[in-house]
Scaffold this motif. Structure first.
Motif, PDB file in Angstrom:
ATOM      1  N   LEU A  51       0.347  -1.709 -19.124  1.00  0.00           N
ATOM      2  CA  LEU A  51      -0.401  -0.559 -18.630  1.00  0.00           C
ATOM      3  C   LEU A  51       0.524   0.287 -17.760  1.00  0.00           C
ATOM      4  N   VAL A  52       0.373   1.600 -17.840  1.00  0.00           N
ATOM      5  CA  VAL A  52       1.183   2.495 -17.020  1.00  0.00           C
ATOM      6  C   VAL A  52       0.252   3.411 -16.228  1.00  0.00           C
ATOM      7  N   THR A  53       0.504   3.496 -14.933  1.00  0.00           N
ATOM      8  CA  THR A  53      -0.289   4.331 -14.030  1.00  0.00           C
ATOM      9  C   THR A  53       0.583   5.460 -13.521  1.00  0.00           C
ATOM     10  N   LEU A  54       0.186   6.683 -13.815  1.00  0.00           N
ATOM     11  CA  LEU A  54       0.918   7.866 -13.369  1.00  0.00           C
ATOM     12  C   LEU A  54       0.281   8.377 -12.089  1.00  0.00           C
ATOM     13  N   GLU A  61       6.078  12.874  -9.135  1.00  0.00           N
ATOM     14  CA  GLU A  61       5.304  11.970  -9.963  1.00  0.00           C
ATOM     15  C   GLU A  61       6.050  10.657 -10.203  1.00  0.00           C
ATOM     16  N   TYR A  62       5.280   9.565 -10.241  1.00  0.00           N
ATOM     17  CA  TYR A  62       5.850   8.233 -10.415  1.00  0.00           C
ATOM     18  C   TYR A  62       5.024   7.475 -11.445  1.00  0.00           C
ATOM     19  N   VAL A  63       5.696   6.610 -12.201  1.00  0.00           N
ATOM     20  CA  VAL A  63       5.023   5.746 -13.156  1.00  0.00           C
ATOM     21  C   VAL A  63       5.118   4.305 -12.666  1.00  0.00           C
ATOM     22  N   PHE A  64       3.971   3.640 -12.577  1.00  0.00           N
ATOM     23  CA  PHE A  64       3.910   2.242 -12.148  1.00  0.00           C
ATOM     24  C   PHE A  64       3.471   1.404 -13.346  1.00  0.00           C
ATOM     25  N   GLU A  65       4.349   0.549 -13.804  1.00  0.00           N
ATOM     26  CA  GLU A  65       4.068  -0.304 -14.958  1.00  0.00           C
ATOM     27  C   GLU A  65       3.513  -1.634 -14.474  1.00  0.00           C
ATOM     28  N   SER A  66       2.489  -2.139 -15.139  1.00  0.00           N
ATOM     29  CA  SER A  66       1.871  -3.390 -14.681  1.00  0.00           C
ATOM     30  C   SER A  66       1.229  -4.130 -15.836  1.00  0.00           C
ATOM     31  N   ASP A  67       0.947  -5.404 -15.592  1.00  0.00           N
ATOM     32  CA  ASP A  67       0.238  -6.234 -16.563  1.00  0.00           C
ATOM     33  C   ASP A  67      -1.274  -6.051 -16.442  1.00  0.00           C
ATOM     34  N   ILE A  68      -1.732  -5.709 -15.223  1.00  0.00           N
ATOM     35  CA  ILE A  68      -3.160  -5.608 -14.918  1.00  0.00           C
ATOM     36  C   ILE A  68      -3.386  -4.378 -14.051  1.00  0.00           C
ATOM     37  N   VAL A  69      -4.519  -3.700 -14.247  1.00  0.00           N
ATOM     38  CA  VAL A  69      -4.936  -2.620 -13.353  1.00  0.00           C
ATOM     39  C   VAL A  69      -6.368  -2.888 -12.904  1.00  0.00           C
ATOM     40  N   LEU A  70      -6.588  -2.806 -11.608  1.00  0.00           N
ATOM     41  CA  LEU A  70      -7.931  -2.881 -11.028  1.00  0.00           C
ATOM     42  C   LEU A  70      -8.262  -1.513 -10.465  1.00  0.00           C
ATOM     43  N   ASP A  71      -9.252  -0.846 -11.032  1.00  0.00           N
ATOM     44  CA  ASP A  71      -9.670   0.467 -10.541  1.00  0.00           C
ATOM     45  C   ASP A  71     -10.757   0.265  -9.492  1.00  0.00           C
ATOM     46  N   CYS A  72     -10.371   0.398  -8.231  1.00  0.00           N
ATOM     47  CA  CYS A  72     -11.294   0.253  -7.095  1.00  0.00           C
ATOM     48  C   CYS A  72     -11.419   1.589  -6.362  1.00  0.00           C
ATOM     49  N   VAL A  82       0.831  -1.208   0.000  1.00  0.00           N
ATOM     50  CA  VAL A  82       0.000   0.000   0.000  1.00  0.00           C
ATOM     51  C   VAL A  82       0.863   1.255   0.000  1.00  0.00           C
ATOM     52  N   LYS A  83       0.627   2.106  -0.985  1.00  0.00           N
ATOM     53  CA  LYS A  83       1.271   3.413  -1.051  1.00  0.00           C
ATOM     54  C   LYS A  83       0.210   4.476  -0.807  1.00  0.00           C
ATOM     55  N   ARG A  84       0.207   5.028   0.392  1.00  0.00           N
ATOM     56  CA  ARG A  84      -0.776   6.037   0.759  1.00  0.00           C
ATOM     57  C   ARG A  84      -0.385   7.397   0.173  1.00  0.00           C
ATOM     58  N   HIS A  85      -1.380   8.265   0.029  1.00  0.00           N
ATOM     59  CA  HIS A  85      -1.175   9.635  -0.433  1.00  0.00           C
ATOM     60  C   HIS A  85      -0.481   9.677  -1.800  1.00  0.00           C
ATOM     61  N   HIS A  86      -0.906   8.777  -2.670  1.00  0.00           N
ATOM     62  CA  HIS A  86      -0.470   8.756  -4.065  1.00  0.00           C
ATOM     63  C   HIS A  86      -1.724   8.918  -4.938  1.00  0.00           C
ATOM     64  N   THR A  87      -1.910  10.098  -5.485  1.00  0.00           N
ATOM     65  CA  THR A  87      -3.083  10.396  -6.300  1.00  0.00           C
ATOM     66  C   THR A  87      -2.841   9.955  -7.734  1.00  0.00           C
ATOM     67  N   VAL A  88      -3.712   9.109  -8.258  1.00  0.00           N
ATOM     68  CA  VAL A  88      -3.564   8.636  -9.632  1.00  0.00           C
ATOM     69  C   VAL A  88      -4.036   9.711 -10.595  1.00  0.00           C
ATOM     70  N   LEU A  89      -3.180  10.044 -11.555  1.00  0.00           N
ATOM     71  CA  LEU A  89      -3.474  11.076 -12.541  1.00  0.00           C
ATOM     72  C   LEU A  89      -3.936  10.481 -13.862  1.00  0.00           C
ATOM     73  N   SER A  90      -3.387   9.329 -14.219  1.00  0.00           N
ATOM     74  CA  SER A  90      -3.702   8.752 -15.524  1.00  0.00           C
ATOM     75  C   SER A  90      -3.377   7.269 -15.535  1.00  0.00           C
ATOM     76  N   ILE A  91      -4.201   6.509 -16.272  1.00  0.00           N
ATOM     77  CA  ILE A  91      -3.923   5.103 -16.567  1.00  0.00           C
ATOM     78  C   ILE A  91      -3.999   4.951 -18.077  1.00  0.00           C
ATOM     79  N   ALA A  92      -2.956   4.380 -18.689  1.00  0.00           N
ATOM     80  CA  ALA A  92      -2.901   4.285 -20.143  1.00  0.00           C
ATOM     81  C   ALA A  92      -2.014   3.122 -20.538  1.00  0.00           C
ATOM     82  N   ARG A  93      -1.879   2.901 -21.841  1.00  0.00           N
ATOM     83  CA  ARG A  93      -0.908   1.959 -22.376  1.00  0.00           C
ATOM     84  C   ARG A  93       0.426   2.674 -22.538  1.00  0.00           C
ATOM     85  N   SER A  94       1.510   1.938 -22.408  1.00  0.00           N
ATOM     86  CA  SER A  94       2.825   2.571 -22.454  1.00  0.00           C
ATOM     87  C   SER A  94       3.149   3.159 -23.819  1.00  0.00           C
ATOM     88  N   SER A  95       2.597   2.576 -24.899  1.00  0.00           N
ATOM     89  CA  SER A  95       2.938   3.089 -26.234  1.00  0.00           C
ATOM     90  C   SER A  95       1.783   2.998 -27.216  1.00  0.00           C
TER      91      SER A  95
END
Length: 402
Positions: A137-140, A148-159, A107-120
């Motif tokens: 998928l890349v989550t900014l 700002e940080y980019v988290f690269e993943s195979d799957i994203v669950l928006d909860c 868990v990373k608290r106080h990290h506001t997600v700005l965007s979820i997209a494909r890397s390219s």
């Protein structure tokens, strides 16, 4: 589509569904990162004094209880048929679950997600094609310091839920004139009128807008306060008149499977008859404009409809529902319901992206926590490529075993 562990999963939101999904994923061996703009259960904290509509057994899981039992042998959980408050649920179940071994380091608290997209790939590319899933998928996200940080993943669950984005109070759902400027000063949650919010509302002229269960809850709370602070007065504005067969605007489901919800609706309507001058209902009325004056801390509200005119209030409570934050999803390929902005199905056109929990229902307020838990079970059956996968299932009894 099936993705074998140890794949990388980003979960947006550390509420009850996000934390349960993280536990489920970690148990199956996935690498998990949970991002939340606040703390664990931030939305629950806002209405911690309110009793939940469903019993504890509907808001916990076999997997969650097992994880807690393994780590906290002395932890006493509520009884299954007990109706706990949101605060009790957070303190006794969700927070300990977030601090358990499988979840705590995710868990990373106080990290506001700005965007979820494909890397390219942009939104317009490879719709419905296998190539869409070939890039991660890349989550900014942005932390409290603005980094700002980019988290690269195979799957994203928006909860991420809907609690952070209230609807507007204008009659047609758009902002009323002046609302955007006044918005930081409007109340949109559930009031603790006998506790931490008592001084804020005591002996004030209060406008409550809306006819749903949140509005009904607040009417009941403010009525209790008005009996002790005699200058407290509540004006309740609704777009519609009385609900069918009721003495007030809140619809009552006669065979409601949630007795707590029915009691709240009936009580709010009844108060319009019994409230002795502390409560007025103005039906068939909408907000045309609102202006907040910080120097004397009150609002000038222009109403339209049956009770049109300009009125002054000390507090304005806008219980007009919530909408999903779709801004961060603009580069994803989604299939959304045109009237609720919720999802049409669990599987979206965007491969390996799923919306779970109340956000999947959009503006539809009928969502219950059990719906979200069922979504977790279903989505991991899809991700794991095993239709029968169910970590929430009770083990077969000995009599059924060979």
């Amino acid at each position: 589509m099936a993705v074998e562990s140890p794949a990388r999963i980003v979960i947006v939101g550390a509420g009850s569904i996000g934390i349960e999904a993280a536990l489920y994923a970690r148990f199956l061996g996935y690498k998990v990162t949970v991002l939340d703009s606040g703390d664990v259960g931030a939305h629950l904290r806002k209405w911690g004094h309110v009793r939940m509509f469903t019993p504890f057994r509907d808001n916990c899981t076999k997997l969650g209880k097992s994880a807690l039992a393994a780590q906290h042998q002395d932890l006493s959980l509520p009884l299954g048929d007990q109706y706990v408050t949101a605060g009790q649920y957070l303190e006794q179940y969700l927070q300990p679950l977030a601090e358990s071994d499988l979840v705590a380091d995710c868990v990373k608290r106080h990290h506001t997600v700005l965007s979820i997209a494909r890397s390219s790939q942009t939104k317009t590319e490879n719709y419905g094609q296998p190539a869409r899933s070939e890039t991660p998928l890349v989550t900014l996200a942005k932390d409290e310091q603005g980094h700002e940080y980019v988290f690269e993943s195979d799957i994203v669950l928006d909860c991420s839920g809907v609690g952070a984005q209230p609807n507007f109070i204008g009659g047609g759902g758009s902002p009323a004139v002046g609302e955007l400027a006044a918005r930081p000063y409007l109340e949109t949650g559930l009031i603790d009128a006998k506790g931490k919010d008592a001084k804020h509302y005591a002996n004030q002229q209060i406008l409550v807008i809306g006819a749903g269960h949140s509005a009904a809850t607040n009417i009941c709370q403010l009525s209790l306060l008005a009996r002790e602070t005699l200058e407290t007065h509540v004006t309740w504005v609704t777009r519609e008149g009385k609900a069918d067969g009721q003495c007030g605007p809140v619809a009552v489901i006669e065979d409601d499977v949630l007795p707590q919800r029915k009691r709240m609706a009936v009580e709010a309507n009844r108060l319009l008859v019994d409230e002795n001058g502390h409560l007025d209902h103005w039906p068939e009325t909408t907000v045309k404009s609102i202006h907040y004056e910080p120097q004397n801390n009150h609002f000038h509200v222009t109403l339209d409809g049956k009770h049109s005119g300009v009125h002054t209030f000390d507090r304005v409570v806008a219980n007009v529902g919530y909408r999903p934050n779709l801004e961060m999803l603009h580069e994803l390929q989604l299939d959304l319901c045109p009237n609720t902005e919720g999802t049409k199905s669990l599987i979206q056109p965007e491969p390996n992206f799923y919306i779970l929990g109340s956000k999947s229902y959009g503006r539809d307020s009928s969502y219950l926590h059990g719906n979200g838990l069922d979504q977790i079970r279903r989505v991991f059956a899809i991700i794991g490529g095993r239709e029968s996968l169910d970590l929430y299932a009770e083990p077969p009894s000995s009599s059924n075993q060979a």
